[in-house]
Scaffold this motif. Structure first.
Motif, PDB file in Angstrom:
ATOM      1  N   ILE A   1       0.770  -1.073   0.019  1.00 28.41           N
ATOM      2  CA  ILE A   1      -0.152  -0.123  -0.012  1.00 28.41           C
ATOM      3  C   ILE A   1       0.823   1.265   0.149  1.00 28.41           C
ATOM      4  CG2 ILE A   1      -1.589   1.261   1.127  1.00 28.41           C
ATOM      5  CD1 ILE A   1      -2.703  -1.372   2.232  1.00 28.41           C
ATOM      6  N   ALA A   2       1.926   1.347   0.741  1.00 33.60           N
ATOM      7  CA  ALA A   2       2.956   2.511   0.791  1.00 33.60           C
ATOM      8  C   ALA A   2       3.573   2.506  -0.462  1.00 33.60           C
ATOM      9  CB  ALA A   2       3.881   2.200   1.997  1.00 33.60           C
ATOM     10  N   HIS A   3       4.125   1.428  -1.031  1.00 35.99           N
ATOM     11  CA  HIS A   3       4.700   1.616  -2.334  1.00 35.99           C
ATOM     12  C   HIS A   3       3.601   2.237  -3.488  1.00 35.99           C
ATOM     13  CE1 HIS A   3       8.330  -0.071  -4.395  1.00 35.99           C
ATOM     14  NE2 HIS A   3       7.667   0.593  -5.680  1.00 35.99           N
ATOM     15  N   ARG A   4       2.436   1.811  -3.528  1.00 37.03           N
ATOM     16  CA  ARG A   4       1.461   2.315  -4.178  1.00 37.03           C
ATOM     17  C   ARG A   4       1.149   3.656  -4.056  1.00 37.03           C
ATOM     18  NH1 ARG A   4      -0.637  -3.237  -4.285  1.00 37.03           N
ATOM     19  NH2 ARG A   4      -2.151  -2.253  -2.405  1.00 37.03           N
ATOM     20  N   MET A   5       1.015   3.923  -2.690  1.00 33.15           N
ATOM     21  CA  MET A   5       0.991   5.470  -2.708  1.00 33.15           C
ATOM     22  C   MET A   5       2.129   6.429  -3.209  1.00 33.15           C
ATOM     23  SD  MET A   5       0.900   7.562   1.029  1.00 33.15           S
ATOM     24  CE  MET A   5      -0.793   6.992   1.658  1.00 33.15           C
ATOM     25  N   TYR A   6       3.103   6.035  -2.939  1.00 28.45           N
ATOM     26  CA  TYR A   6       4.577   6.669  -3.630  1.00 28.45           C
ATOM     27  C   TYR A   6       4.225   6.791  -5.054  1.00 28.45           C
ATOM     28  CZ  TYR A   6       9.387   7.781  -4.175  1.00 28.45           C
ATOM     29  OH  TYR A   6      10.502   8.462  -4.724  1.00 28.45           O
ATOM     30  N   ASP A   7       3.936   5.684  -5.522  1.00 30.05           N
ATOM     31  CA  ASP A   7       3.839   5.518  -7.083  1.00 30.05           C
ATOM     32  C   ASP A   7       2.841   6.542  -7.662  1.00 30.05           C
ATOM     33  OD1 ASP A   7       6.127   3.791  -7.336  1.00 30.05           O
ATOM     34  OD2 ASP A   7       4.844   1.908  -7.466  1.00 30.05           O
ATOM     35  N   ARG A   8       1.789   6.466  -6.910  1.00 27.97           N
ATOM     36  CA  ARG A   8       0.697   7.427  -7.259  1.00 27.97           C
ATOM     37  C   ARG A   8       0.955   8.946  -7.143  1.00 27.97           C
ATOM     38  NH1 ARG A   8      -4.920   4.211  -5.473  1.00 27.97           N
ATOM     39  NH2 ARG A   8      -5.119   2.845  -7.290  1.00 27.97           N
ATOM     40  N   PHE A   9       1.741   9.159  -6.322  1.00 31.40           N
ATOM     41  CA  PHE A   9       1.651  10.711  -5.838  1.00 31.40           C
ATOM     42  C   PHE A   9       3.384  11.087  -5.577  1.00 31.40           C
ATOM     43  CE2 PHE A   9      -2.253   8.931  -3.957  1.00 31.40           C
ATOM     44  CZ  PHE A   9      -3.146   9.493  -4.611  1.00 31.40           C
ATOM     45  N   PRO A  10       4.114  10.628  -6.890  1.00 34.38           N
ATOM     46  CA  PRO A  10       5.484  11.041  -6.588  1.00 34.38           C
ATOM     47  C   PRO A  10       5.902  12.513  -6.293  1.00 34.38           C
ATOM     48  CG  PRO A  10       4.908  10.560  -8.926  1.00 34.38           C
ATOM     49  CD  PRO A  10       3.646  10.258  -7.810  1.00 34.38           C
ATOM     50  N   GLU A  11       5.158  13.174  -6.989  1.00 36.21           N
ATOM     51  CA  GLU A  11       5.460  14.681  -6.947  1.00 36.21           C
ATOM     52  C   GLU A  11       5.352  15.148  -5.471  1.00 36.21           C
ATOM     53  OE1 GLU A  11       2.470  13.132  -7.926  1.00 36.21           O
ATOM     54  OE2 GLU A  11       1.353  14.616  -9.177  1.00 36.21           O
ATOM     55  N   LEU A  12       4.693  14.401  -4.710  1.00 30.40           N
ATOM     56  CA  LEU A  12       4.656  14.625  -3.105  1.00 30.40           C
ATOM     57  C   LEU A  12       5.545  13.775  -2.238  1.00 30.40           C
ATOM     58  CD1 LEU A  12       3.149  15.943  -0.444  1.00 30.40           C
ATOM     59  CD2 LEU A  12       1.440  14.344  -0.494  1.00 30.40           C
ATOM     60  N   LEU A  13       5.408  12.628  -2.642  1.00 33.27           N
ATOM     61  CA  LEU A  13       6.306  11.916  -1.716  1.00 33.27           C
ATOM     62  C   LEU A  13       7.859  11.638  -1.974  1.00 33.27           C
ATOM     63  CD1 LEU A  13       3.647   8.891  -1.168  1.00 33.27           C
ATOM     64  CD2 LEU A  13       4.080  10.928   0.334  1.00 33.27           C
ATOM     65  N   SER A  14       8.231  12.025  -3.202  1.00 30.15           N
ATOM     66  CA  SER A  14       9.339  12.160  -3.474  1.00 30.15           C
ATOM     67  C   SER A  14      10.484  13.108  -3.044  1.00 30.15           C
ATOM     68  CB  SER A  14       9.800  11.924  -4.967  1.00 30.15           C
ATOM     69  OG  SER A  14       9.232  13.128  -5.847  1.00 30.15           O
ATOM     70  N   GLN A  15       9.747  14.114  -2.347  1.00 31.29           N
ATOM     71  CA  GLN A  15      10.513  15.429  -1.895  1.00 31.29           C
ATOM     72  C   GLN A  15      10.985  15.201  -0.416  1.00 31.29           C
ATOM     73  OE1 GLN A  15       7.825  18.888  -1.194  1.00 31.29           O
ATOM     74  NE2 GLN A  15       6.309  17.836  -2.298  1.00 31.29           N
ATOM     75  N   PRO A  16      11.585  15.945   0.274  1.00 28.73           N
ATOM     76  CA  PRO A  16      11.926  15.948   1.739  1.00 28.73           C
ATOM     77  C   PRO A  16      10.531  16.469   2.450  1.00 28.73           C
ATOM     78  CG  PRO A  16      13.660  16.931   0.711  1.00 28.73           C
ATOM     79  CD  PRO A  16      12.642  16.958  -0.321  1.00 28.73           C
ATOM     80  N   LEU A  17      10.123  15.451   3.242  1.00 29.24           N
ATOM     81  CA  LEU A  17       8.737  15.565   3.819  1.00 29.24           C
ATOM     82  C   LEU A  17       8.822  15.106   5.292  1.00 29.24           C
ATOM     83  CD1 LEU A  17       5.994  16.511   2.219  1.00 29.24           C
ATOM     84  CD2 LEU A  17       5.657  14.060   2.222  1.00 29.24           C
ATOM     85  N   GLN A  18       7.749  16.060   6.067  1.00 33.41           N
ATOM     86  CA  GLN A  18       7.752  15.491   7.512  1.00 33.41           C
ATOM     87  C   GLN A  18       6.593  14.401   7.601  1.00 33.41           C
ATOM     88  OE1 GLN A  18       7.304  18.633  10.035  1.00 33.41           O
ATOM     89  NE2 GLN A  18       9.421  18.739  10.530  1.00 33.41           N
ATOM     90  N   VAL A  19       6.562  13.481   8.181  1.00 35.41           N
ATOM     91  CA  VAL A  19       5.475  12.112   8.115  1.00 35.41           C
ATOM     92  C   VAL A  19       5.267  11.971   9.607  1.00 35.41           C
ATOM     93  CG1 VAL A  19       4.856   9.830   7.604  1.00 35.41           C
ATOM     94  CG2 VAL A  19       6.635  11.161   6.018  1.00 35.41           C
ATOM     95  N   ASP A  20       3.986  12.232   9.908  1.00 33.82           N
ATOM     96  CA  ASP A  20       3.644  11.968  11.309  1.00 33.82           C
ATOM     97  C   ASP A  20       2.988  10.478  11.306  1.00 33.82           C
ATOM     98  OD1 ASP A  20       3.216  13.131  14.124  1.00 33.82           O
ATOM     99  OD2 ASP A  20       1.228  12.353  13.673  1.00 33.82           O
ATOM    100  N   ALA A  21       3.399   9.562  12.038  1.00 31.77           N
ATOM    101  CA  ALA A  21       2.855   8.418  11.885  1.00 31.77           C
ATOM    102  C   ALA A  21       2.369   7.898  13.392  1.00 31.77           C
ATOM    103  CB  ALA A  21       3.702   7.398  11.442  1.00 31.77           C
ATOM    104  N   ARG A  22       1.132   7.582  13.719  1.00 36.51           N
ATOM    105  CA  ARG A  22       0.574   7.165  15.073  1.00 36.51           C
ATOM    106  C   ARG A  22       0.040   5.890  15.129  1.00 36.51           C
ATOM    107  NH1 ARG A  22       0.776  12.053  18.160  1.00 36.51           N
ATOM    108  NH2 ARG A  22       2.007  13.626  17.187  1.00 36.51           N
ATOM    109  N   ALA A  23      -0.046   4.815  15.932  1.00 39.38           N
ATOM    110  CA  ALA A  23      -0.743   3.796  15.805  1.00 39.38           C
ATOM    111  C   ALA A  23      -1.130   3.487  17.255  1.00 39.38           C
ATOM    112  CB  ALA A  23       0.042   2.611  15.582  1.00 39.38           C
ATOM    113  N   SER A  24      -2.319   2.470  17.169  1.00 38.87           N
ATOM    114  CA  SER A  24      -3.065   2.085  18.716  1.00 38.87           C
ATOM    115  C   SER A  24      -1.708   1.252  19.345  1.00 38.87           C
ATOM    116  CB  SER A  24      -4.319   1.326  18.399  1.00 38.87           C
ATOM    117  OG  SER A  24      -3.980   0.037  18.204  1.00 38.87           O
ATOM    118  N   THR A  25      -1.758   1.060  20.331  1.00 37.79           N
ATOM    119  CA  THR A  25      -0.773   0.384  21.056  1.00 37.79           C
ATOM    120  C   THR A  25      -1.086  -1.291  21.009  1.00 37.79           C
ATOM    121  OG1 THR A  25      -2.220   0.254  23.357  1.00 37.79           O
ATOM    122  CG2 THR A  25      -0.845   2.314  23.048  1.00 37.79           C
ATOM    123  N   SER A  26      -1.867  -1.596  20.086  1.00 32.51           N
ATOM    124  CA  SER A  26      -1.968  -3.220  19.728  1.00 32.51           C
ATOM    125  C   SER A  26      -0.706  -3.479  18.918  1.00 32.51           C
ATOM    126  CB  SER A  26      -3.206  -3.349  18.934  1.00 32.51           C
ATOM    127  OG  SER A  26      -3.022  -4.784  18.397  1.00 32.51           O
TER     128      SER A  26
END
Length: 425
Positions: free
Chosen positions: A129-154
């Motif tokens: 899923i992550a790879h497809r997101m990168y391939d679909r939106f390279p103009e956004l995800l190929s640049q230096p970017l801040q990524v905020d990732a949060r998960a449940s504690t499971s």
């Protein structure tokens, strides 16, 4: 203008058809009858609709369920193996019953002490899923970017997050990824348990009706018993037919999430049996979530999640810096959030248990690794922000008028959310 309206109408008609499920569709892929056990199928839509001229993606807000997992409890293995083992010692298993028992023991050996753990397939799903997101939106995800990732504690959710972020980091080492999983964040990552929705007057009646419909799916185990046992009367004293049927269904459906084992047991059920269990399970999910008219609106506990999506998007828009927000949770959060957002796949809930699947089909909303993506677009010199909604990486719609379908003006979306039942109840 006439052409644009015609295009929008055709899109809405297509969207309505895609939201429905038929027996034929379920029978063509029996894994779908696993409901929330259904392993992520990947997007049907391979090419996304281009944005209007001049608009470029600058922000994505992703909310996903953990990937494929082992059953959250191995009780179903125990409840199936124990009586069948007893029957085997008495020489009362058919050849098919012996085959099923061998598969149960092989699956249990692999699943032992892995209750609810992410499987290898679950990790792959999130990397893909992550790879497809990168391939679909390279103009956004190929640049230096801040990524905020949060998960449940499971644990399974955290490992899903790690796989997703690991894949993105490998594709773009310049990403600055911050990962976290804390009870502090649970209200806007999973749900706000402090919210206590008021129990409706009809809740108990609806509960009894939907529970009876769900349980009825296991009320006719006679055919299955004859498949497994040589003498059904002799095993009646220690084999509970409905309980065995339920246990075998759960194990059989979860096997699709550990494909490396090469185990399958759906052949012990008829297509009609699997379909009946699926519809009962789906109806139960919709009742519990509050998507059935008159049921207690438990989806209100997820409103803080949607509010967080809105507030973070507004902040990114104000700051003007491209960004990526990732949230990882559970099916019990993705389903109500999809409703609160207004995704068409969750609309049309009704008290008619039998045909409910024709309006809302759980396998299309919350398979393993099910996800919602909001992709935001803007163009230089314009304050107008557009947003597109993806459910399981396929374009979808909300009941808001738009002249740029499948894109929506963010200001219109926020007005719709403000008047949504989750806000006004």
């Amino acid at each position: 203008m006439k052409t644009r309206l015609t295009l929008t109408l055709l899109l809405l008609l297509t969207v309505g058809a895609a939201a429905q499920t038929s027996k034929r569709e379920m029978y063509a892929d029996l894994n779908r009858t696993g409901s929330t056990y259904f392993a992520y199928p990947g997007p049907v839509q391979k090419v996304l609709t281009p944005a209007p001229a001049g608009y470029e993606p600058f922000y994505i807000s992703h909310y996903g369920r953990h990937g494929s997992r082992y059953m959250t409890s191995n009780k179903y293995y125990v409840q199936a193996i124990t009586p069948m083992d007893s029957a085997a010692k008495l020489g009362l298993l058919t050849p098919k019953g012996e085959e099923v028992l061998a598969k149960l023991k092989a699956g249990y050996a692999d699943a032992y002490n892995r209750d609810g753990d992410l499987t290898a397939l679950g990790g792959r799903q999130h990397r893909e899923i992550a790879h497809r997101m990168y391939d679909r939106f390279p103009e956004l995800l190929s640049q230096p970017l801040q990524v905020d990732a949060r998960a449940s504690t499971s644990r399974r959710v955290m490992i899903s997050m790690f796989n997703f972020c690991w894949e993105l980091q490998g594709l773009n080492p310049d990403l600055e990824i911050r990962m976290d999983a804390s009870e502090h964040d649970m209200p806007f990552v999973v749900s706000d348990s402090r919210v206590k929705p008021e129990v409706t007057e009809e809740a108990e009646v609806i509960h009894r009706k939907f529970s009876a419909y769900r349980d009825d799916a296991y009320s006719k185990p006679e055919r299955l018993m004859k498949v497994l046992f040589t003498d059904v009367r002799k095993v009646e004293g220690f084999v509970d037919g409905p309980d065995l049927m339920k246990s075998l269904y759960n194990v059989a459906q979860d096997f699709q999430n550990v494909p490396e084992l090469g185990l399958s047991m759906t052949d012990i059920f008829t297509k009609e049996e699997l379909f009946r269990i699926f519809t009962g399970s789906s109806a139960g999910w919709l009742r519990q979530t509050g998507l059935i008219p008159g049921s207690t609106p438990m989806y209100l506990q997820k409103k803080a999640v949607r509010d967080s999506i809105e507030s973070i998007a507004d902040r990114v828009i104000r700051e003007g810096k491209p960004a990526l927000t990732l949230r990882f949770s559970h099916d019990s959060s993705v389903l109500p959030l999809a409703y609160l957002i207004g995704l068409k796949e969750t609309l049309g809930g009704k008290p008619d248990t039998k045909d409910l699947y024709k309006s809302i089909s759980i396998d299309k909303i919350v398979p393993m690794a099910g996800n919602i993506q909001l992709v935001f677009y803007r163009k230089p010199g314009s304050d107008d922000v557009l947003v597109k909604f993806l459910l399981n990486e396929n374009e979808t719609s909300i009941p808001v008028k738009t002249d740029v379908a499948p894109y929506y003006h963010w200001s219109d979306v926020k007005r719709f959310w403000e008047g949504h039942p989750a806000t006004t109840r």
